[in-house]
Design a protein around this motif. Structure first.
Motif, mmCIF file in Angstrom:
data_model
loop_
_atom_site.group_PDB
_atom_site.id
_atom_site.type_symbol
_atom_site.label_atom_id
_atom_site.label_comp_id
_atom_site.label_asym_id
_atom_site.label_seq_id
_atom_site.Cartn_x
_atom_site.Cartn_y
_atom_site.Cartn_z
ATOM 1 N N GLY A 28 37.637 18.378 28.649
ATOM 2 C CA GLY A 28 38.298 18.165 27.365
ATOM 3 C C GLY A 28 37.627 18.964 26.266
ATOM 4 N N LEU A 29 38.120 18.790 25.052
ATOM 5 C CA LEU A 29 37.519 19.431 23.891
ATOM 6 C C LEU A 29 36.345 18.602 23.400
ATOM 7 C CD1 LEU A 29 40.800 20.405 22.010
ATOM 8 C CD2 LEU A 29 39.264 21.932 23.273
ATOM 9 N N PRO A 30 35.318 19.224 22.835
ATOM 10 C CA PRO A 30 34.166 18.447 22.365
ATOM 11 C C PRO A 30 34.563 17.482 21.254
ATOM 12 C CG PRO A 30 33.943 20.789 21.787
ATOM 13 C CD PRO A 30 35.142 20.672 22.640
ATOM 14 N N ASN A 31 33.950 16.293 21.270
ATOM 15 C CA ASN A 31 34.207 15.307 20.217
ATOM 16 C C ASN A 31 33.307 15.574 19.018
ATOM 17 O OD1 ASN A 31 31.630 14.168 20.823
ATOM 18 N ND2 ASN A 31 32.541 12.846 22.375
ATOM 19 N N GLU A 32 33.354 14.687 18.026
ATOM 20 C CA GLU A 32 32.609 14.918 16.782
ATOM 21 C C GLU A 32 31.099 14.904 16.976
ATOM 22 O OE1 GLU A 32 33.776 10.576 17.125
ATOM 23 O OE2 GLU A 32 34.742 12.532 17.352
ATOM 24 N N LEU A 33 30.652 14.379 18.099
ATOM 25 C CA LEU A 33 29.216 14.348 18.393
ATOM 26 C C LEU A 33 28.808 15.457 19.362
ATOM 27 C CD1 LEU A 33 28.713 10.474 18.807
ATOM 28 C CD2 LEU A 33 28.271 11.893 16.781
ATOM 29 N N GLY A 34 29.759 16.303 19.719
ATOM 30 C CA GLY A 34 29.454 17.404 20.620
ATOM 31 C C GLY A 34 29.546 17.040 22.085
ATOM 32 N N GLY A 35 29.990 15.812 22.375
ATOM 33 C CA GLY A 35 30.131 15.381 23.759
ATOM 34 C C GLY A 35 31.528 15.638 24.283
ATOM 35 N N TYR A 36 31.740 15.297 25.542
ATOM 36 C CA TYR A 36 33.025 15.545 26.201
ATOM 37 C C TYR A 36 33.527 14.237 26.810
ATOM 38 C CZ TYR A 36 31.840 20.431 25.568
ATOM 39 O OH TYR A 36 31.513 21.640 25.012
ATOM 40 N N ASP A 37 34.798 13.930 26.561
ATOM 41 C CA ASP A 37 35.313 12.591 26.841
ATOM 42 C C ASP A 37 36.192 12.480 28.076
ATOM 43 O OD1 ASP A 37 34.068 11.629 24.508
ATOM 44 O OD2 ASP A 37 35.769 12.231 23.269
ATOM 45 N N GLU A 38 36.623 13.587 28.671
ATOM 46 C CA GLU A 38 37.531 13.479 29.811
ATOM 47 C C GLU A 38 36.794 12.939 31.030
ATOM 48 O OE1 GLU A 38 39.837 16.843 30.996
ATOM 49 O OE2 GLU A 38 41.114 16.767 29.231
#
Length: 318
Positions: free
Chosen positions: A277-287
């Motif tokens: 997935g695309l990086p979240n606001e914390l720079g992590g990945y949620d998929e």
């Protein structure tokens, strides 16, 4: 062309005719999970520079080879057919940020050797391949870093060819089977790597089949230097890569239409390894692994790829 290169091409194509092959997932994600300290990044003799070297993940092949081997083993046990060396930034150009230019040959040689060790340790009844990972560096040949001076470049084409020459020699000496020119945002940079590989083949008999993977930086469907996926393929087709494809930047859902563009025109194997997935606001990945697997299953069902894996944020579970 050497016998080794010919044999690798034949074997990889033979395996790909039987099934979709698996390339491994993110190295950086797994390194971060180890919660290493600055001292872990300092090889013997550089302990006084530990804080300055922290975060130089490629240096771990010298300072903590056990960590890198364990990560390779995790991906192999998860089913990877191709594992990538921990050398994304192992050129003199990229390593200049850390003052580690003199270690580049050792880093590439060690990284390929560690990947080979992991394959030998895990074993199995099918072929496994070591792909020497070649990143784009932190420089670009097509664009100026100075808005006020469009003609300015921090290096020229031959500088980059020389840097890639050094990297490829080390990967070859360490036992790499393939070269993976990946995360290509500037095709001119990729061409420098191709030229280096071809010169080494012509002059020294070093023949490593080339995989090439571009990155579409946003939903516009273009690389950072402005090419569509189709144009990217036509720009590197002359290199006769054993695979062409896309990785990084986008998650599987957003990558799909651009991968289809490549699959529609390419006359070689197609490889895709998207981010989780695309990086979240914390720079992590949620998929999650399950979500990503469902998306990639559709890629496979539609005949879009021959080799599949994961990039940023992916793990052995993915």
């Amino acid at each position: 062309m050497t016998t080794t290169g010919t044999a690798t091409r034949h074997l990889l194509n033979e395996q790909a005719r039987e099934r979709i092959l698996i390339i491994d997932g993110a190295m950086g994600t797994q390194i971060q999970e180890r919660q290493l300290t600055p001292d872990d990044f300092a090889p013997d003799g550089l302990s006084d520079r530990a804080n300055a070297l922290a975060g130089n993940n490629d240096l771990l092949v010298l300072s903590r080879p056990d960590v890198i081997v364990d990560i390779h083993k995790d991906y192999l046990r998860a089913g990877a057919d191709i594992i990538c060396t921990n050398t994304f930034s192992s050129t003199s150009i990229a390593q200049a940020d850390y003052g580690c230019e003199s270690l580049v040959s050792d880093m590439n040689r060690a990284a390929a050797s560690l990947a080979r060790q992991a394959i030998d340790a895990v074993g199995g009844d099918r072929p496994r391949f070591v792909a020497g990972a070649i990143g784009p560096t932190n420089q670009t040949l097509s664009m100026s870093p100075r808005v006020e001076d469009p003609g300015f470049r921090t290096l020229d084409f031959e500088d980059l060819v020389a840097a890639y020459d050094e990297q490829i020699r080390g990967l070859h000496e360490g036992g790499a089977d393939l070269l993976l020119i990946e995360t290509v945002f500037d095709t001119l940079n990729a061409k420098a790597a191709i030229v280096a590989a071809r010169r080494l083949q012509r002059c020294h008999g070093i023949d490593l089949p080339i995989m090439i993977s571009g990155t579409i930086t946003d939903r516009s469907g273009r690389t950072l230097s402005g090419q569509t996926a189709t144009a990217f393929w036509h720009s590197v087709r002359h290199a006769a890569p054993i695979t062409i494809g896309l990785n990084c930047a986008l998650g599987a859902a957003d990558m799909r239409p651009h991968l289809r563009d490549i699959a529609d025109v390419a006359d070689t194997l197609v490889c895709a390894y998207p981010n989780a997935g695309l990086p979240n606001e914390l720079g992590g990945y949620d998929e999650s692994p399950e979500h990503m697997a469902a998306l990639l299953e559709e890629f496979a069902a539609d005949g879009l790829l021959n080799i599949v894996g994961g990039c940023c944020g992916t793990t052995p579970d993915h």
